[in-house]
Design an enzyme around this catalytic site. Structure first.
Site, PDB file in Angstrom:
ATOM      1  N   CYS A 155       0.823  -1.214   0.000  1.00  0.00           N
ATOM      2  CA  CYS A 155       0.000   0.000   0.000  1.00  0.00           C
ATOM      3  C   CYS A 155       0.857   1.263   0.000  1.00  0.00           C
ATOM      4  O   CYS A 155       1.604   1.511  -0.929  1.00  0.00           O
ATOM      5  CB  CYS A 155      -0.977  -0.063   1.174  1.00  0.00           C
ATOM      6  SG  CYS A 155      -2.324   1.125   1.060  1.00  0.00           S
ATOM      7  N   ILE A 156       0.791   2.082   1.030  1.00  0.00           N
ATOM      8  CA  ILE A 156       1.535   3.345   1.099  1.00  0.00           C
ATOM      9  C   ILE A 156       2.967   3.152   1.607  1.00  0.00           C
ATOM     10  O   ILE A 156       3.822   4.013   1.407  1.00  0.00           O
ATOM     11  CB  ILE A 156       0.780   4.390   1.968  1.00  0.00           C
ATOM     12  CG1 ILE A 156       1.413   5.780   1.907  1.00  0.00           C
ATOM     13  CG2 ILE A 156       0.707   3.945   3.418  1.00  0.00           C
ATOM     14  CD1 ILE A 156       1.279   6.478   0.586  1.00  0.00           C
TER      15      ILE A 156
END
Length: 179
Positions: A155-156
């Site tokens: 994800c991030i």
């Protein structure tokens, strides 16, 4: 098409890794998508490791969260929480201080997503490209990289590796995906 190839490759890696007692260090950034680790991603990693015969140890930096978010309405709350203590919620209490990690004990270093990566492991969520990264996170990433260990980020969280390993910041350069 690309996603299914990635899933198949991950499944194959974990299936092969189980033969050699694959051990992963999983780094959490608290508990909760808006101010910590994304719980679904963190738990999915832990289940996948267990399902394929892998072992894991959860780690987190022993620092205060950047802020605390009310997950029912998105508002900031006027309290302090510790990243290590909040990570223990996901790890069922079995979490160690990231400062104590040793790459010799593991085959891989894994980071689930959640905005804690951008707020507690780094300050990307507040400073963007001028971000800094927690010293223990830098040490862990660099020591695993120097030991030629697998580093996986979801994800991030790849933004943290981009900062640590990017050529703009004196690193060797990396290829990664984000989001």
């Amino acid at each position: 098409m690309q996603v299914s190839k990635s899933i198949k490759a991950t499944h194959s890696m974990l299936k092969m890794a189980s033969i050699r007692n694959f051990r992963a260090a999983v780094v959490l950034a608290g508990c909760g998508v808006y101010d910590g680790s994304e719980i679904t991603e963190a738990v999915s990693m832990l289940i996948a490791l267990s399902t394929h015969g892998g072992k894991y140890q959860v780690f987190a930096p022993n620092v205060d969260q950047a802020h605390v978010i009310n997950h029912t309405n998105g508002s900031e709350m006027p309290e302090k929480r510790n990243v290590l203590i909040e990570s223990a919620r996901i790890a069922r209490g079995d979490v160690k201080d990231l400062a104590t990690i040793n790459p010799k004990d593991f085959d891989a270093l894994l980071f689930p997503g959640g905005f804690g990566a951008a707020k507690n492991l780094s300050d990307f969520g507040f400073k963007g490209g001028d971000m800094t990264v927690n010293a223990d996170v830098i040490k862990a990433l660099k020591s695993f990289h120097q030991s030629s260990k697998v580093i996986g980020l979801a994800c991030i969280s790849p933004i943290v590796a981009a900062r640590v390993f990017g050529t703009k910041f004196g690193g060797p350069g990396v290829t990664l995906t984000l989001g």
